[in-house]
Design an enzyme around this catalytic site. Sequence first.
Site, PDB file in Angstrom:
ATOM      1  N   PHE A  79      10.806  32.535 -38.892  1.00 52.47           N
ATOM      2  CA  PHE A  79      10.508  31.023 -38.385  1.00 52.47           C
ATOM      3  C   PHE A  79       9.233  30.859 -38.464  1.00 52.47           C
ATOM      4  CE2 PHE A  79       9.951  34.048 -34.975  1.00 52.47           C
ATOM      5  CZ  PHE A  79       8.754  33.589 -34.195  1.00 52.47           C
ATOM      6  N   GLY A 117       5.536  30.912 -26.708  1.00 52.41           N
ATOM      7  CA  GLY A 117       4.511  31.429 -27.641  1.00 52.41           C
ATOM      8  C   GLY A 117       5.185  31.709 -29.056  1.00 52.41           C
ATOM      9  N   CYS A 118       4.548  31.838 -30.015  1.00 48.55           N
ATOM     10  CA  CYS A 118       5.291  31.825 -31.406  1.00 48.55           C
ATOM     11  C   CYS A 118       5.815  33.184 -31.494  1.00 48.55           C
ATOM     12  CB  CYS A 118       4.183  31.739 -32.520  1.00 48.55           C
ATOM     13  SG  CYS A 118       2.868  32.580 -32.224  1.00 48.55           S
ATOM     14  N   TYR A 119       5.258  34.345 -31.194  1.00 51.78           N
ATOM     15  CA  TYR A 119       5.884  35.804 -31.422  1.00 51.78           C
ATOM     16  C   TYR A 119       7.015  35.594 -30.148  1.00 51.78           C
ATOM     17  CZ  TYR A 119       1.860  37.224 -34.184  1.00 51.78           C
ATOM     18  OH  TYR A 119       0.961  37.355 -35.165  1.00 51.78           O
TER      19      TYR A 119
END
Length: 307
Positions: free
Chosen positions: A285, A116-118
């Site tokens: 990011f 996942g991104c987080y």
Amino acid sequence: MTLPVVFIDGDQGTTGLQIHQRLQGRTDLKLVTLPAEQRKNPVSRAAAINACDIAILCLPDDAARAAVASIENPNVRVIDASSAHRTDPDWVYGFAQMGAQQKQAIANATRITNPGCYPTGAIGLLRPLLVAGLVPKDYPITINAVSGYSGKGRAGVDEFEGPDAAQATPFQIYGLGLAHKHVPEIQQYSGLSERPVFIPAYGSFRQGIVLTVALQLRLLPAGVSGTTLHQCLEQHYAGSEFVEVLTMEQSGALTGLDPRVLNGTDKLRLMVFENAGHVLLAAVFDNLGKGAAGAAVQNLDLLIAGH
């Protein structure tokens, strides 16, 4: 040499579009997507996924599970960008920089779950420190993060770029039930024994994430300092193509963190700040780069190179 056939299922979403753009023009693979009239046809999708070498799923969780269930060809390898299989022990976690053996594990895998991104930022910061014993596994971790609105997917893009964009809330903290779906993933792969508190937010910018974790030195093992923590991260990511750790001097010169500074790249930037017994770990990011599409392409490249 036969080129590997790569099928993107769900190439019209925010992540799928980015992956498609990254792969267009490459000569080391054959890219396949479905025409618009067939995208929701289960027969067409099943035929396409069983005819490919590598499937990249950019779908909602339930649709991703259905896509995997439709696979009958044992040679099909899958990269799932949804959260459907993130904590499944039968799937390899697609964060190649997570540990020394992870890159090879991805290259050899048939089922890869994209981070996942987080969690990319949280695990990137925490895991090396927990593995080294510098942060206790039961430390009461709180993670704060702000993402661009594309993190909501097409709904977020429509909200901020559509006809009613003027009414969009410029900043919004969400996940107030403290049960965000990324929490189990963060806990499992960072190595925490206790569930962290995770406080996500969306801002009125399209892409980018800034994620922070605050630590109190008095709660860490004796002798641990910001410099110790920084050295651990620096050593863990030494030579990494995609993860960079700013020096303490570089971090100390900053007066703010812009979540958009790495947009359009597949980089993850980590920083350590220290003052008066407090340490702040920070990651910046692109949520659609290293946080999604960029990570998927990195995993794809490992699969292609490994076979």
